[in-house]
Design a protein around this motif. Structure first.
Motif, PDB file in Angstrom:
ATOM      1  N   VAL A  64       1.869 -70.859   6.408  1.00 17.78           N
ATOM      2  CA  VAL A  64       3.047 -70.051   6.701  1.00 17.78           C
ATOM      3  C   VAL A  64       2.596 -68.986   7.692  1.00 17.78           C
ATOM      4  CG1 VAL A  64       4.894 -68.609   5.807  1.00 17.78           C
ATOM      5  CG2 VAL A  64       3.963 -70.448   4.381  1.00 17.78           C
ATOM      6  N   ASP A  65       3.011 -69.146   8.932  1.00 17.91           N
ATOM      7  CA  ASP A  65       2.532 -68.295  10.011  1.00 17.91           C
ATOM      8  C   ASP A  65       3.677 -67.425  10.516  1.00 17.91           C
ATOM      9  OD1 ASP A  65       1.497 -67.225  12.438  1.00 17.91           O
ATOM     10  OD2 ASP A  65       0.098 -68.899  12.572  1.00 17.91           O
ATOM     11  N   ASP A  66       3.558 -66.126  10.290  1.00 17.95           N
ATOM     12  CA  ASP A  66       4.617 -65.210  10.713  1.00 17.95           C
ATOM     13  C   ASP A  66       4.042 -63.809  10.859  1.00 17.95           C
ATOM     14  OD1 ASP A  66       7.074 -63.259  10.144  1.00 17.95           O
ATOM     15  OD2 ASP A  66       7.894 -65.196  10.772  1.00 17.95           O
TER      16      ASP A  66
ATOM     17  N   PRO B 163       5.961 -59.656   0.924  1.00 13.93           N
ATOM     18  CA  PRO B 163       6.191 -60.885   1.689  1.00 13.93           C
ATOM     19  C   PRO B 163       5.277 -62.034   1.276  1.00 13.93           C
ATOM     20  CG  PRO B 163       5.114 -59.233   3.059  1.00 13.93           C
ATOM     21  CD  PRO B 163       5.534 -58.545   1.799  1.00 13.93           C
ATOM     22  N   LEU B 164       4.036 -61.734   0.897  1.00 15.19           N
ATOM     23  CA  LEU B 164       3.131 -62.796   0.471  1.00 15.19           C
ATOM     24  C   LEU B 164       3.607 -63.414  -0.837  1.00 15.19           C
ATOM     25  CD1 LEU B 164       0.609 -64.456   0.836  1.00 15.19           C
ATOM     26  CD2 LEU B 164      -0.738 -62.586  -0.148  1.00 15.19           C
ATOM     27  N   ALA B 165       4.050 -62.575  -1.774  1.00 14.92           N
ATOM     28  CA  ALA B 165       4.570 -63.092  -3.044  1.00 14.92           C
ATOM     29  C   ALA B 165       5.788 -63.981  -2.810  1.00 14.92           C
ATOM     30  CB  ALA B 165       4.925 -61.937  -3.980  1.00 14.92           C
ATOM     31  N   ALA B 166       6.621 -63.623  -1.844  1.00 13.43           N
ATOM     32  CA  ALA B 166       7.815 -64.435  -1.552  1.00 13.43           C
ATOM     33  C   ALA B 166       7.427 -65.839  -1.106  1.00 13.43           C
ATOM     34  CB  ALA B 166       8.654 -63.743  -0.484  1.00 13.43           C
ATOM     35  N   GLN B 167       6.354 -65.949  -0.330  1.00 13.78           N
ATOM     36  CA  GLN B 167       5.903 -67.277   0.114  1.00 13.78           C
ATOM     37  C   GLN B 167       5.386 -68.089  -1.074  1.00 13.78           C
ATOM     38  OE1 GLN B 167       6.947 -67.216   3.257  1.00 13.78           O
ATOM     39  NE2 GLN B 167       7.080 -65.009   2.861  1.00 13.78           N
ATOM     40  N   ILE B 168       4.643 -67.441  -1.942  1.00 12.33           N
ATOM     41  CA  ILE B 168       4.094 -68.129  -3.114  1.00 12.33           C
ATOM     42  C   ILE B 168       5.222 -68.598  -4.032  1.00 12.33           C
ATOM     43  CG2 ILE B 168       2.609 -67.880  -5.148  1.00 12.33           C
ATOM     44  CD1 ILE B 168       1.085 -65.694  -3.549  1.00 12.33           C
ATOM     45  N   LEU B 169       6.186 -67.726  -4.256  1.00 12.99           N
ATOM     46  CA  LEU B 169       7.299 -68.063  -5.151  1.00 12.99           C
ATOM     47  C   LEU B 169       8.140 -69.217  -4.608  1.00 12.99           C
ATOM     48  CD1 LEU B 169       8.319 -64.420  -6.080  1.00 12.99           C
ATOM     49  CD2 LEU B 169       7.405 -66.137  -7.661  1.00 12.99           C
ATOM     50  N   SER B 170       8.225 -69.323  -3.294  1.00  9.86           N
ATOM     51  CA  SER B 170       9.016 -70.416  -2.713  1.00  9.86           C
ATOM     52  C   SER B 170       8.362 -71.774  -2.951  1.00  9.86           C
ATOM     53  CB  SER B 170       9.191 -70.190  -1.205  1.00  9.86           C
ATOM     54  OG  SER B 170       7.960 -70.367  -0.510  1.00  9.86           O
TER      55      SER B 170
ATOM     56  N   HIS C 272       4.971 -74.591   6.965  1.00 15.55           N
ATOM     57  CA  HIS C 272       6.141 -74.249   6.175  1.00 15.55           C
ATOM     58  C   HIS C 272       6.815 -73.017   6.774  1.00 15.55           C
ATOM     59  CE1 HIS C 272       5.983 -76.627   2.235  1.00 15.55           C
ATOM     60  NE2 HIS C 272       5.096 -77.188   3.042  1.00 15.55           N
ATOM     61  N   ALA C 273       8.119 -72.937   6.628  1.00 17.70           N
ATOM     62  CA  ALA C 273       8.883 -71.827   7.195  1.00 17.70           C
ATOM     63  C   ALA C 273       8.641 -70.545   6.400  1.00 17.70           C
ATOM     64  CB  ALA C 273      10.369 -72.168   7.198  1.00 17.70           C
ATOM     65  N   PHE C 274       8.670 -69.430   7.088  1.00 10.54           N
ATOM     66  CA  PHE C 274       8.527 -68.120   6.457  1.00 10.54           C
ATOM     67  C   PHE C 274       9.768 -67.819   5.624  1.00 10.54           C
ATOM     68  CE2 PHE C 274       9.522 -63.518   6.811  1.00 10.54           C
ATOM     69  CZ  PHE C 274       8.454 -63.010   6.092  1.00 10.54           C
ATOM     70  N   VAL C 275       9.536 -67.300   4.423  1.00 12.27           N
ATOM     71  CA  VAL C 275      10.629 -66.895   3.542  1.00 12.27           C
ATOM     72  C   VAL C 275      10.714 -65.379   3.574  1.00 12.27           C
ATOM     73  CG1 VAL C 275      11.512 -66.902   1.177  1.00 12.27           C
ATOM     74  CG2 VAL C 275      10.284 -68.902   2.062  1.00 12.27           C
ATOM     75  N   ALA C 276      11.848 -64.850   3.995  1.00 11.58           N
ATOM     76  CA  ALA C 276      11.994 -63.400   4.126  1.00 11.58           C
ATOM     77  C   ALA C 276      12.018 -62.730   2.757  1.00 11.58           C
ATOM     78  CB  ALA C 276      13.271 -63.076   4.887  1.00 11.58           C
ATOM     79  N   ASP C 277      11.350 -61.565   2.649  1.00 17.04           N
ATOM     80  CA  ASP C 277      11.427 -60.785   1.414  1.00 17.04           C
ATOM     81  C   ASP C 277      12.466 -59.684   1.616  1.00 17.04           C
ATOM     82  OD1 ASP C 277       9.650 -57.952   1.648  1.00 17.04           O
ATOM     83  OD2 ASP C 277       9.345 -59.457   3.219  1.00 17.04           O
ATOM     84  N   LEU C 278      12.586 -58.788   0.653  1.00 15.37           N
ATOM     85  CA  LEU C 278      13.627 -57.764   0.720  1.00 15.37           C
ATOM     86  C   LEU C 278      13.262 -56.576   1.591  1.00 15.37           C
ATOM     87  CD1 LEU C 278      14.748 -57.782  -3.047  1.00 15.37           C
ATOM     88  CD2 LEU C 278      15.789 -58.960  -1.094  1.00 15.37           C
TER      89      LEU C 278
END
Length: 311
Positions: free
Chosen positions: A60-62, A72-79, A167-173
């Motif tokens: 995940v490259d962003d 943001p790292l946790a959001a990638q793991i959770l996805s 994998h696509a980046f998943v935005a966090d809050l």
């Protein structure tokens, strides 16, 4: 059933702690993937792909991941979490920062500082400053684990041929922003991954004596520098030198303890070292209880002589 290892890196190179974590993951599940989340991490992904026993490298490259913030790292793991039975990260500052957040979001109990894998759901972890090992069994569908890297021998860094997937980046809050980082610059080996460490304690008497005696010995041995909590609290060296329960956990091939009495919190951080050498004028110092080689002598005489003999 597969395990996901969260790679430790600086966007340029893969940290050695990842190899220890992969070793633990391979005992948890027959298939292991590695998540490389960061910015411009092609080199890191290629290095991870060379680790034997790894199935896939998920990249995940962003730019939002360049500073490895927990959110943001946790959001990638959770996805990705639902595809795995085990999520593992090294028990480093980064791992301890992000994995509790992942565990909370998944509503599972984190298994911290694991040093042994008994089965897919049963693990050993130290308690009481390492004086006892607790065996913990988890019935959670996803095990969130931080791995004490000194508990597992690292796997080889080369010889594998894992597939690399983007994998696509998943935005966090966006609840946190990176403000700044103060780093200690050194040409010495990193403390947690060094093969040789020379540590100084309160017996040195001052920061000047630490520089005069410990640094030349470390230079001669090409070693990293460490210290006891007492030396850090006294201001001899920065706190990132601290080895112990409240500092860094290390297990080098050789650990040289100079002027360190061996308080329990210090022993908890270094007693897994392969060979321990202690220099202390007190023959009753607790450090001699774990030392492989002990020298009862005045360190102000012994250390310069040892440095000269090794030069």
């Amino acid at each position: 059933m597969a395990a996901l290892v969260i790679a430790e890196h600086d966007n340029h190179s893969l940290k050695a702690s990842t190899l220890n974590t992969v070793a633990a993951a391979l005992q948890c599940a027959p298939e292991v993937d590695i998540l490389v989340a960061g910015s411009a991490v092609d080199t890191v992904a290629q290095a991870a792909a060379g680790i034997p026993g790894v199935r896939n490298i998920i990249v995940v490259d962003d730019l939002h991941l360049v500073d490895q913030l927990a959110e943001p790292l946790a959001a990638q793991i959770l996805s990705l979490a639902n595809g795995y039975s085990h999520l593992l990260a090294p028990a480093t500052a980064n791992g301890k920062n992000v994995m509790p957040r992942v565990a909370a979001k998944l509503d599972v109990a984190q298994l911290s500082d694991v040093i042994k894998v008994d089965s897919v759901d049963t693990f050993g972890r130290p308690i009481y400053a390492g004086n006892a090992i607790a065996t913990v069994q988890s019935s959670d569908p996803i095990k969130v684990i931080t791995v004490r890297t000194t508990g597992f021998d690292p796997v080889a860094a080369t010889g594998g041929s894992a597939a690399i997937e983007e994998h696509a980046f998943v935005a966090d809050l966006g609840k946190s922003t990176f403000v700044g980082r103060e780093l200690t610059q050194t040409n010495r080996p990193e403390l947690t991954s060094a093969k040789i460490i020379v540590s100084g304690g309160r017996g040195l008497g001052s920061g000047e004596k630490y520089a005069e005696l410990i640094m030349p010995l470390a230079d001669t041995l090409h070693a990293a520098l460490g210290a006891s909590r007492a030396a850090v609290d006294a201001g001899y060296v920065p706190n990132d030198y601290q080895v112990g329960q409240t500092g860094k956990i290390v297990a080098p091939e050789l650990y040289v303890a100079v002027g360190i009495s061996g308080a329990i919190q210090h022993l908890a951080g270094m007693k897994d070292s392969k060979v321990i050498v202690a220099i202390n004028k007190d023959p009753e110092a607790p450090i001699f209880g774990v030392a492989d080689y002990g020298l009862v002598a005045d360190l102000f005489t012994a250390v310069p002589e040892l440095t000269k003999a090794l030069s």
